[in-house]
Motif scaffolding. Structure first.
Motif, PDB file in Angstrom:
ATOM      1  N   ASP A  36      -0.874  11.013  14.991  1.00  0.00           N
ATOM      2  CA  ASP A  36      -1.304  12.211  15.708  1.00  0.00           C
ATOM      3  C   ASP A  36      -2.818  12.403  15.672  1.00  0.00           C
ATOM      4  N   ASN A  37      -3.518  11.377  15.205  1.00  0.00           N
ATOM      5  CA  ASN A  37      -4.977  11.391  15.076  1.00  0.00           C
ATOM      6  C   ASN A  37      -5.470  12.380  14.023  1.00  0.00           C
ATOM      7  N   ASN A  38      -4.575  12.765  13.085  1.00  0.00           N
ATOM      8  CA  ASN A  38      -4.993  13.579  11.944  1.00  0.00           C
ATOM      9  C   ASN A  38      -5.740  12.684  10.971  1.00  0.00           C
ATOM     10  N   LEU A  39      -6.682  13.246  10.257  1.00  0.00           N
ATOM     11  CA  LEU A  39      -7.439  12.502   9.250  1.00  0.00           C
ATOM     12  C   LEU A  39      -6.712  12.587   7.914  1.00  0.00           C
ATOM     13  N   ILE A  40      -6.510  11.454   7.282  1.00  0.00           N
ATOM     14  CA  ILE A  40      -5.842  11.394   5.982  1.00  0.00           C
ATOM     15  C   ILE A  40      -6.833  10.865   4.946  1.00  0.00           C
ATOM     16  N   TYR A  43      -6.610  10.022  -2.593  1.00  0.00           N
ATOM     17  CA  TYR A  43      -7.283   9.984  -3.891  1.00  0.00           C
ATOM     18  C   TYR A  43      -6.301   9.420  -4.911  1.00  0.00           C
ATOM     19  N   ASN A  44      -6.543   8.171  -5.314  1.00  0.00           N
ATOM     20  CA  ASN A  44      -5.613   7.495  -6.226  1.00  0.00           C
ATOM     21  C   ASN A  44      -5.522   8.163  -7.591  1.00  0.00           C
ATOM     22  N   THR A  45      -6.650   8.503  -8.198  1.00  0.00           N
ATOM     23  CA  THR A  45      -6.607   9.069  -9.552  1.00  0.00           C
ATOM     24  C   THR A  45      -5.959  10.451  -9.558  1.00  0.00           C
ATOM     25  N   LEU A  46      -6.101  11.195  -8.470  1.00  0.00           N
ATOM     26  CA  LEU A  46      -5.465  12.507  -8.361  1.00  0.00           C
ATOM     27  C   LEU A  46      -4.012  12.397  -7.912  1.00  0.00           C
ATOM     28  N   LYS A  47      -3.641  11.219  -7.409  1.00  0.00           N
ATOM     29  CA  LYS A  47      -2.308  10.979  -6.839  1.00  0.00           C
ATOM     30  C   LYS A  47      -2.019  11.997  -5.739  1.00  0.00           C
ATOM     31  N   MET A  48      -2.998  12.106  -4.810  1.00  0.00           N
ATOM     32  CA  MET A  48      -2.867  13.061  -3.717  1.00  0.00           C
ATOM     33  C   MET A  48      -3.257  12.430  -2.384  1.00  0.00           C
ATOM     34  N   ARG A  49      -2.533  12.857  -1.353  1.00  0.00           N
ATOM     35  CA  ARG A  49      -2.835  12.494   0.036  1.00  0.00           C
ATOM     36  C   ARG A  49      -3.072  13.795   0.791  1.00  0.00           C
ATOM     37  N   LEU A  50      -4.227  13.905   1.411  1.00  0.00           N
ATOM     38  CA  LEU A  50      -4.638  15.134   2.091  1.00  0.00           C
ATOM     39  C   LEU A  50      -4.667  14.911   3.592  1.00  0.00           C
ATOM     40  N   THR A  51      -4.080  15.833   4.350  1.00  0.00           N
ATOM     41  CA  THR A  51      -4.061  15.729   5.800  1.00  0.00           C
ATOM     42  C   THR A  51      -4.909  16.834   6.411  1.00  0.00           C
ATOM     43  N   PHE A  52      -5.856  16.410   7.252  1.00  0.00           N
ATOM     44  CA  PHE A  52      -6.732  17.310   7.985  1.00  0.00           C
ATOM     45  C   PHE A  52      -6.288  17.254   9.444  1.00  0.00           C
ATOM     46  N   TYR A  53      -5.840  18.388   9.967  1.00  0.00           N
ATOM     47  CA  TYR A  53      -5.219  18.422  11.294  1.00  0.00           C
ATOM     48  C   TYR A  53      -6.237  18.284  12.424  1.00  0.00           C
ATOM     49  N   ASN A  54      -6.022  17.289  13.260  1.00  0.00           N
ATOM     50  CA  ASN A  54      -6.864  17.019  14.420  1.00  0.00           C
ATOM     51  C   ASN A  54      -6.948  18.234  15.336  1.00  0.00           C
ATOM     52  N   ASP A  55      -5.810  18.838  15.640  1.00  0.00           N
ATOM     53  CA  ASP A  55      -5.795  19.949  16.590  1.00  0.00           C
ATOM     54  C   ASP A  55      -6.222  21.283  15.972  1.00  0.00           C
ATOM     55  N   GLU A  56      -6.678  21.250  14.726  1.00  0.00           N
ATOM     56  CA  GLU A  56      -7.187  22.451  14.050  1.00  0.00           C
ATOM     57  C   GLU A  56      -8.602  22.205  13.509  1.00  0.00           C
ATOM     58  N   PHE A  58      -9.891  19.580  12.282  1.00  0.00           N
ATOM     59  CA  PHE A  58      -9.828  18.772  11.055  1.00  0.00           C
ATOM     60  C   PHE A  58      -9.943  19.614   9.787  1.00  0.00           C
ATOM     61  N   ARG A  59      -9.176  20.692   9.765  1.00  0.00           N
ATOM     62  CA  ARG A  59      -9.055  21.503   8.545  1.00  0.00           C
ATOM     63  C   ARG A  59      -7.912  20.953   7.697  1.00  0.00           C
ATOM     64  N   LEU A  60      -8.056  21.101   6.374  1.00  0.00           N
ATOM     65  CA  LEU A  60      -7.011  20.679   5.449  1.00  0.00           C
ATOM     66  C   LEU A  60      -5.787  21.549   5.668  1.00  0.00           C
ATOM     67  N   GLY A  61      -4.660  20.895   5.998  1.00  0.00           N
ATOM     68  CA  GLY A  61      -3.455  21.650   6.285  1.00  0.00           C
ATOM     69  C   GLY A  61      -2.230  21.210   5.510  1.00  0.00           C
ATOM     70  N   TYR A  62      -2.316  20.034   4.838  1.00  0.00           N
ATOM     71  CA  TYR A  62      -1.125  19.531   4.153  1.00  0.00           C
ATOM     72  C   TYR A  62      -1.541  18.644   2.987  1.00  0.00           C
ATOM     73  N   ILE A  63      -0.821  18.779   1.876  1.00  0.00           N
ATOM     74  CA  ILE A  63      -1.104  17.987   0.670  1.00  0.00           C
ATOM     75  C   ILE A  63       0.201  17.402   0.153  1.00  0.00           C
ATOM     76  N   VAL A  64       0.172  16.101  -0.131  1.00  0.00           N
ATOM     77  CA  VAL A  64       1.288  15.413  -0.784  1.00  0.00           C
ATOM     78  C   VAL A  64       0.763  14.943  -2.131  1.00  0.00           C
ATOM     79  N   ALA A  65       1.468  15.264  -3.212  1.00  0.00           N
ATOM     80  CA  ALA A  65       0.974  14.944  -4.552  1.00  0.00           C
ATOM     81  C   ALA A  65       2.098  14.473  -5.461  1.00  0.00           C
ATOM     82  N   SER A  66       1.735  13.608  -6.391  1.00  0.00           N
ATOM     83  CA  SER A  66       2.726  13.127  -7.362  1.00  0.00           C
ATOM     84  C   SER A  66       2.146  12.989  -8.768  1.00  0.00           C
ATOM     85  N   SER A  67       1.090  13.705  -9.052  1.00  0.00           N
ATOM     86  CA  SER A  67       0.478  13.655 -10.375  1.00  0.00           C
ATOM     87  C   SER A  67       1.370  14.340 -11.417  1.00  0.00           C
ATOM     88  N   PRO A  68       1.537  13.720 -12.575  1.00  0.00           N
ATOM     89  CA  PRO A  68       2.317  14.370 -13.633  1.00  0.00           C
ATOM     90  C   PRO A  68       1.642  15.639 -14.161  1.00  0.00           C
TER      91      PRO A  68
END
Length: 146
Positions: A36-40, A43-56, A58-68
């Protein structure tokens, strides 16, 4: 890293731009655009994937994380039994979850806080959180609000 329902994780607030995040966490390990042309940003050490929405813009709109180290209401969540975690969250007012299963994974989605707890073998392995849509059907950006 503390999770702030409806707002973000740690120092990340929904509505930030890529430059705001880089000032805090430095250059990401990986950067790419999705279908969708969103910017991802990854960050490996944080165990996070950040999505910046193209149609907004490129504001941060979604976070996927798996850090203990992730904490929600002083409870660590990664590695926790989903039934135990749901009991703890219900005491904090987060009790409505819809469940979806695929392969060995199950997702527990709470729409009020736009969070997903992903499990495998009844253990939380991933956490996702998205920006909230307000009653005007617009994103409720937290960054820059007083």
């Amino acid at each position: 890293m503390k999770i702030y329902p409806k707002s973000g994780i740690d120092k990340l607030l929904f509505g930030m731009k890529q430059t705001d995040v880089i000032v805090i966490y430095g250059k990401p390990n990986k950067e790419y655009k999705d279908e969708d042309n969103n910017l991802i940003l990854v960050y490996n050490t944080l165990k996070m994937r950040l999505t910046f929405y193209n149609d907004e813009a490129f504001r941060l709109g979604y976070i996927v994380a798996s850090s203990p180290d992730l904490e929600l209401f002083q409870n660590t969540i990664i590695g926790k039994n989903i039934k135990d975690l749901i009991k703890e969250l219900s005491l904090k007012g987060i009790s409505k979850f819809t469940q979806e299963a695929f392969d060995t994974y199950e997702n527990y989605f709470n729409e009020d806080n736009w969070i997903i707890l992903q499990t495998e073998f009844d253990e939380v392995v991933k956490f996702e959180i998205g920006a909230i849509i307000n009653e005007k059907d617009e994103f409720d950006w937290k960054f820059g609000k007083k």
